[in-house]
Design an enzyme around this catalytic site. Structure first.
Site, PDB file in Angstrom:
ATOM      1  N   HIS A  64      66.079 -28.379  24.646  1.00 32.72           N
ATOM      2  CA  HIS A  64      65.492 -26.920  24.504  1.00 32.72           C
ATOM      3  C   HIS A  64      64.082 -26.786  25.121  1.00 32.72           C
ATOM      4  CE1 HIS A  64      68.817 -26.147  22.031  1.00 32.72           C
ATOM      5  NE2 HIS A  64      68.677 -24.960  21.947  1.00 32.72           N
ATOM      6  N   ASP A  84      59.997 -35.351  18.998  1.00 34.99           N
ATOM      7  CA  ASP A  84      61.047 -34.918  20.207  1.00 34.99           C
ATOM      8  C   ASP A  84      60.329 -33.574  21.084  1.00 34.99           C
ATOM      9  OD1 ASP A  84      62.781 -36.643  18.833  1.00 34.99           O
ATOM     10  OD2 ASP A  84      63.900 -35.136  18.047  1.00 34.99           O
ATOM     11  N   HIS A  96      65.101 -30.682  15.706  1.00 29.86           N
ATOM     12  CA  HIS A  96      64.433 -31.815  16.265  1.00 29.86           C
ATOM     13  C   HIS A  96      63.222 -32.246  15.320  1.00 29.86           C
ATOM     14  CE1 HIS A  96      66.317 -32.385  20.450  1.00 29.86           C
ATOM     15  NE2 HIS A  96      66.537 -30.853  20.405  1.00 29.86           N
TER      16      HIS A  96
END
Length: 327
Positions: free
Chosen positions: A201, A248, A244
């Site tokens: 994302h 990350d 996450h």
């Protein structure tokens, strides 16, 4: 005026003197470059090759497919008997499971805006190949990280489908099922776990933001400030939703921004004829730069013209004359 001409002649002689030439960076001579700055000023569309753009598109497909294959395979390897790892963000903020919707809505806004800018740009074939190459590099790196390193899921509330085996048929079936959802949970409920290291994302959000900021027309630039705030809001929402770990997100931000900036820095260096002396050209993928940039108009890579757009056509003609007076 006479004094300026004399100064230019003296500088020209000094540059070409054998004793002093070692203090000047010699321009690249390996690649042919079109230095016609008037191309963009006159609003003319250059004849560009289509196959480099198709190559970059194929690279995106390979990078995306490698991510899907990596996730389908590592799902069997994710440790399911461990609690979530300690995380600084998790220690100070509660879990809000629905926050992922905010992140994905923002991601869609940024992505649609970036695609509109890319496909309506005057030099769309060049812009598309640049952006697609950056995306391909970022997602290929993510696939590598996902494959070699698995960690427990960030939340005890995260659902992971039961493990089965790593047969070729099972992995292929998972890839087909996931491919068209593009990783968006609003399109497909999350079932497979393991693709944590380097947030996908975040890669998409910040690449889309940088595309808009770099290539959007001047009249739309105020939107880039709003999009910048939205991008960080999306990252905050991802962490709140426990999709996450914070590392990350940091890795996703670093990878997406550095690849985009490094590519454009090398492109500018290529058109300024300092590519061979640029330390960034030591990257293993830098050989793609001449392939993708040799038919691009040089003024697209001038920092003032491309990013700030503060140089008028009058200043461009002055720049063109002054640059050629020293050649």
């Amino acid at each position: 005026m006479k004094k300026d001409a004399e100064n230019e002649n003296l500088l020209h002689a000094y540059e070409h003197d054998e004793q002093s030439s070692k203090y000047f960076i010699k321009p690249d001579s390996r690649y042919s470059i079109d230095d016609d700055i008037s191309v963009k000023i006159d609003g003319k569309q250059l004849e560009v090759r289509k196959w480099p753009t198709l190559l970059a598109t194929a690279m995106v497909g390979v990078g995306w497919l490698s991510n899907e294959v990596a996730l389908a395979w590592v799902h069997e390897r994710v440790p399911d008997d461990y609690h979530p790892l300690p995380d600084l963000f998790f220690s100070h903020f509660p879990e809000i499971r629905g926050a992922i919707r905010i992140a994905e809505y923002i991601m869609m806004i940024l992505l649609i805006s970036a695609l509109l800018v890319m496909f309506t740009h005057q030099h769309r074939w060049i812009v598309i190949r640049r952006v697609f190459f950056c995306i391909a590099m970022a997602y290929s790196f993510r696939a590598l990280c996902v494959t070699i390193f698995q960690v427990p899921v960030p939340s005890i509330n995260t659902y992971c489908a039961p493990k089965s085996n790593s047969s070729l048929e099972l992995v292929a079936g998972r890839v087909v099922k996931m491919f068209w959802s593009a990783g968006i949970e609003q399109l497909r409920p999350r079932e497979l776990c393991g693709d944590l290291i380097v947030s996908g994302h975040t890669l998409t959000i910040f690449t889309a933001f940088l595309v808009f900021k770099t290539y959007a027309p001047q009249r739309l630039q105020p939107l880039s400030h709003i999009y910048h705030v939205l991008a960080f809001t999306a990252l905050f929402s991802i962490l709140l939703a426990r999709k996450h770990y914070m590392i990350d997100i940091v890795l996703g931000y670093t990878v997406s921004t550095r690849i985009f900036m490094e590519y454009h820095a090398l492109a500018a260096s290529y058109h300024n004829r300092t590519f061979e002396t640029n330390p960034l050209a030591w990257s293993f993928w830098s050989f793609f730069i001449p392939i993708f940039e040799c038919d691009a108009p040089a003024n697209m890579h001038n920092h003032l013209l491309l990013y700030n757009r503060s140089t008028s056509s009058k200043n461009v003609s002055t720049l063109k004359k002054s640059r050629r007076s020293f050649e």
